[in-house]
Design a protein around this motif. Structure first.
Motif, mmCIF file in Angstrom:
data_model
loop_
_atom_site.group_PDB
_atom_site.id
_atom_site.type_symbol
_atom_site.label_atom_id
_atom_site.label_comp_id
_atom_site.label_asym_id
_atom_site.label_seq_id
_atom_site.Cartn_x
_atom_site.Cartn_y
_atom_site.Cartn_z
ATOM 1 N N ASP A 203 -12.926 -23.948 -19.018
ATOM 2 C CA ASP A 203 -11.694 -23.205 -18.831
ATOM 3 C C ASP A 203 -10.755 -23.343 -19.932
ATOM 4 O O ASP A 203 -10.814 -24.113 -20.784
ATOM 5 C CB ASP A 203 -10.813 -23.882 -17.623
ATOM 6 C CG ASP A 203 -11.478 -23.518 -16.281
ATOM 7 O OD1 ASP A 203 -12.575 -23.101 -16.296
ATOM 8 O OD2 ASP A 203 -10.618 -23.809 -15.098
ATOM 9 N N ASP A 220 -13.224 -18.720 -17.726
ATOM 10 C CA ASP A 220 -14.068 -19.690 -17.217
ATOM 11 C C ASP A 220 -15.374 -19.620 -17.486
ATOM 12 O O ASP A 220 -16.005 -18.775 -17.319
ATOM 13 C CB ASP A 220 -13.872 -19.920 -15.571
ATOM 14 C CG ASP A 220 -14.707 -21.042 -14.917
ATOM 15 O OD1 ASP A 220 -15.088 -21.700 -15.935
ATOM 16 O OD2 ASP A 220 -14.401 -20.994 -13.770
ATOM 17 N N THR A 271 -16.236 -15.748 -16.719
ATOM 18 C CA THR A 271 -15.371 -14.772 -15.864
ATOM 19 C C THR A 271 -14.001 -15.012 -16.614
ATOM 20 O O THR A 271 -13.696 -15.744 -17.369
ATOM 21 C CB THR A 271 -15.343 -15.569 -14.480
ATOM 22 O OG1 THR A 271 -14.735 -16.869 -14.699
ATOM 23 C CG2 THR A 271 -16.622 -15.597 -13.767
ATOM 24 N N HIS A 291 -12.937 -13.256 -11.528
ATOM 25 C CA HIS A 291 -12.081 -14.137 -11.230
ATOM 26 C C HIS A 291 -11.478 -13.756 -9.883
ATOM 27 O O HIS A 291 -11.387 -13.146 -9.151
ATOM 28 C CB HIS A 291 -10.805 -14.084 -12.185
ATOM 29 C CG HIS A 291 -11.017 -15.295 -13.215
ATOM 30 N ND1 HIS A 291 -9.803 -16.005 -13.573
ATOM 31 C CD2 HIS A 291 -11.951 -15.577 -13.982
ATOM 32 C CE1 HIS A 291 -10.317 -16.756 -14.663
ATOM 33 N NE2 HIS A 291 -11.516 -16.743 -14.770
ATOM 34 N N THR A 338 -8.369 -20.399 -11.774
ATOM 35 C CA THR A 338 -9.903 -20.396 -11.824
ATOM 36 C C THR A 338 -10.427 -20.824 -10.676
ATOM 37 O O THR A 338 -9.760 -21.678 -9.637
ATOM 38 C CB THR A 338 -10.591 -21.012 -12.879
ATOM 39 O OG1 THR A 338 -9.922 -22.647 -12.952
ATOM 40 C CG2 THR A 338 -9.962 -20.591 -14.338
ATOM 41 N N ASP A 339 -11.716 -20.596 -10.189
ATOM 42 C CA ASP A 339 -12.287 -20.990 -8.781
ATOM 43 C C ASP A 339 -12.350 -22.463 -8.800
ATOM 44 O O ASP A 339 -12.545 -22.758 -7.605
ATOM 45 C CB ASP A 339 -13.514 -20.100 -8.644
ATOM 46 C CG ASP A 339 -14.674 -20.490 -9.884
ATOM 47 O OD1 ASP A 339 -14.559 -21.547 -10.689
ATOM 48 O OD2 ASP A 339 -15.688 -19.812 -9.879
ATOM 49 N N THR A 395 -7.652 -24.666 -13.652
ATOM 50 C CA THR A 395 -6.786 -23.826 -14.545
ATOM 51 C C THR A 395 -5.870 -23.284 -13.468
ATOM 52 O O THR A 395 -6.155 -22.553 -12.622
ATOM 53 C CB THR A 395 -7.410 -23.208 -15.661
ATOM 54 O OG1 THR A 395 -8.315 -24.209 -16.260
ATOM 55 C CG2 THR A 395 -6.285 -22.676 -16.473
#
Length: 413
Positions: A203, A220, A271, A291, A338-339, A395
Motif C-alpha cells: 500500500d 495497493d 489497484t 479499488h 484499500t480493501d 490504508t
C-alpha cells in the motif's frame, strides 16, 4: 495606493537587530552547516535565553500512537507520551500550543509544524509565560521543525528515535516513498495513514498541490513483502512521472498500466484510485482501477459511496477509463481506503465489512475535528475492532475541501 504611500522610506525603518531576531537568527544562520547532533544543545541554549528549561523534543512514532523523546545533549529524555491521552498529544493533534500550570511554573507544549505537517512537539518549562514569550517560542518551534525536517535526510538518528519496534525492509522502502502524512492550506486539508506501520509493503499514497489542483493517488500492489513494495515503488514513480507531465487522469492510468506490465509481466497488478480536486471550485474527478468506492462525508456523516465505472487494475491493460465527477460542498470530506481495511477477518468469521467502517467513521467524525486526528483515530479504532489482525495492508486517506482563497497569506501587514 502607491508603493511610496504603502511602504515607508528605507531610511525611516528601524533595521537594527532586536532580541527576537537575534534569538531566531542564531539558529537560522548556523543551521546550514550544523551537524544533526548539535541541533539539540543549540535549541536548549535558545530556550534558556528566554528563561526556559527542561527542554524535550518529541517525535511521532511510525504507528502514530506515541510521541517519543529525541535523545540529545541538554535535552530532557523521559517516557514516550501517548498521542491520544497527554498534553503533548493534545498539542500535536490540535496543532496549537498547550500550557499546563505546575508548581515551579508553566509547562508549554509547542507543536513542531513543518508547513502544516506535524513533526512532533517541543516541551519546555517557564517560570511564567506572557504573550511575548508565546509569540517568540511559537516561531522558534516552527524554525526547529524546519531544521529537523531538513537534517533528517543527513542522519539515521531521527528515524531510529521514531521506531517502536523492528521494521521490515519492505516497510523501510514504503516509508521512504511517502510524502508528508498531512498537509493543510486554507482551501483543503489531507491526511493519510498506513497499517501495519512496521510491516506495510504493497500500500502507498501520494499527493501534490499544483496551483489550484490537488492531485492524489492511493494504490495497493498485489502480494506481500519485497515484491509488493517493489511494485508499489514503480507504480508511485510512474504516477509521479505522468502527473508531472501535466496529462489527464485517463492518460496517467495508461502510463502506470504500461509501467507495471512492462516491468512485472501480465500476471501482476496494482489497484489504484487517482483523483484531481480543483480547490477553488470543489470539482472532483477520479478514476477507479479496482479499488473500493470512496466515501463522501458531509456534516460529519457518511452520505454516499462515490460510485463510478471501474477499470481493470493497473498492469492488466484495461481500456481507456471513464472519468467520474462530483461537485463537493464546502466542508465535505472524501475518504479513500484499500480493501485490506474491510476484508480482514479471523478464520471462519465474516469480513469486517464496509458497514462497520461507516459506523466507525460516523462515530469518530462526531468526536474529532481535524482531518489528521480523524484518520489516526479511525485507523486505530478499526485495528482494535479487528482484534489487531493485519494479514493485509490497510490504508486510509482523507481530504476535506473548504474553498476560499489563500491570497491573504501573501500580503504583509
Amino acid at each position: 495606493m502607491a508603493d511610496s504611500e504603502r511602504w515607508p522610506d528605507k531610511a525611516m525603518v528601524d533595521r537594527s537587530e532586536g532580541f527576537g531576531e537575534r534569538l531566531l537568527g542564531v539558529l537560522l544562520d548556523r543551521a546550514h552547516e550544523m551537524p544533526p547532533q548539535l541541533i539539540a544543545p543549540l535549541v536548549a541554549e535558545e530556550v534558556a535565553r528566554v528563561g526556559g528549561r527542561d527542554v524535550s523534543i518529541l517525535l511521532q512514532d511510525y504507528g502514530q500512537r506515541v510521541l517519543v523523546p529525541l535523545p540529545g545533549r541538554r535535552l530532557t529524555v523521559g517516557e514516550p507520551e501517548p498521542i491520544g491521552d497527554s498534553h503533548a498529544g493534545m498539542a500535536f493533534l490540535s496543532a496549537t500550543p498547550v500550557e499546563v500550570p505546575q508548581a515551579d511554573g508553566v509547562r508549554m507544549y509547542l507543536p513542531l509544524l513543518d508547513g502544516s505537517d506535524q513533526v512532533g512537539v517541543m516541551a519546555l518549562t517557564l517560570d511564567t509565560a506572557d504573550d511575548d514569550d508565546r509569540r517568540l517560542l511559537r516561531r522558534l518551534a516552527g524554525l526547529v521543525a524546519d531544521t529537523l525536517v531538513t537534517k533528517h535526510s543527513y542522519t539515521d538518528r531521527f528515524f531510529q528515535a521514531r521506531r517502536r519496534e523492528p521494521m521490515s525492509v519492505a516497510a523501510e522502502i514504503q516509508w521512504s516513498l511517502l510524502p508528508p502524512l498531512a498537509m493543510s492550506v486554507p482551501q483543503v486539508e489531507v491526511a493519510g495513514i498506513l497499517e501495519p506501520a512496521y510491516k506495510v509493503a504493497g500500500d502507498s499514497f501520494d499527493y501534490a498541490l499544483n496551483d489550484d489542483i490537488l492531485h492524489l493517488a492511493v494504490i495497493d500492489a498485489m502480494g506481500h513483502g519485497l515484491n509488493a513494495a517493489t511494485m508499489a515503488t514503480v507504480a508511485i514513480g510512474a504516477y509521479r512521472h505522468a502527473r508531472r507531465a501535466d496529462i489527464g487522469l485517463a492518460e496517467i492510468y495508461a502510463f502506470m498500466d504500461q509501467a507495471i506490465a512492462g516491468q512485472f509481466g501480465p500476471e501482476h497488478f496494482v489497484t489504484a484510485q487517482m483523483m484531481r480536486l480543483d480547490i477553488a471550485t470543489g470539482h472532483l474527478q477520479w478514476v477507479n482501477a479496482g479499488h473500493p468506492a470512496p466515501l463522501l462525508i458531509r456534516n460529519h456523516e457518511v452520505v454516499q459511496r462515490l460510485e463510478s465505472p471501474t477499470t481493470l487494475p493497473v498492469g492488466f491493460g484495461g481500456e481507456k477509463p471513464l472519468i467520474s465527477e462530483q461537485t463537493l460542498q464546502r466542508g465535505d470530506r472524501v475518504l479513500c481506503f484499500t480493501d485490506g481495511l474491510i476484508e480482514e477477518h479471523e478464520a471462519g468469521e465474516e469480513q469486517f465489512g464496509e458497514e462497520q467502517l461507516v459506523h466507525w467513521i460516523n462515530r469518530i467524525e462526531r468526536a474529532e475535528k481535524r482531518v489528521r486526528a480523524v484518520v489516526r483515530a479511525l485507523s486505530h479504532a478499526l485495528m482494535d475492532e479487528r482484534g489487531g489482525a493485519t494479514s493485509d495492508d490497510a490504508t486510509l486517506f482523507l481530504m476535506e475541501w473548504r474553498g476560499g482563497t489563500a491570497d491573504h497569506l501573501a500580503a504583509v501587514d
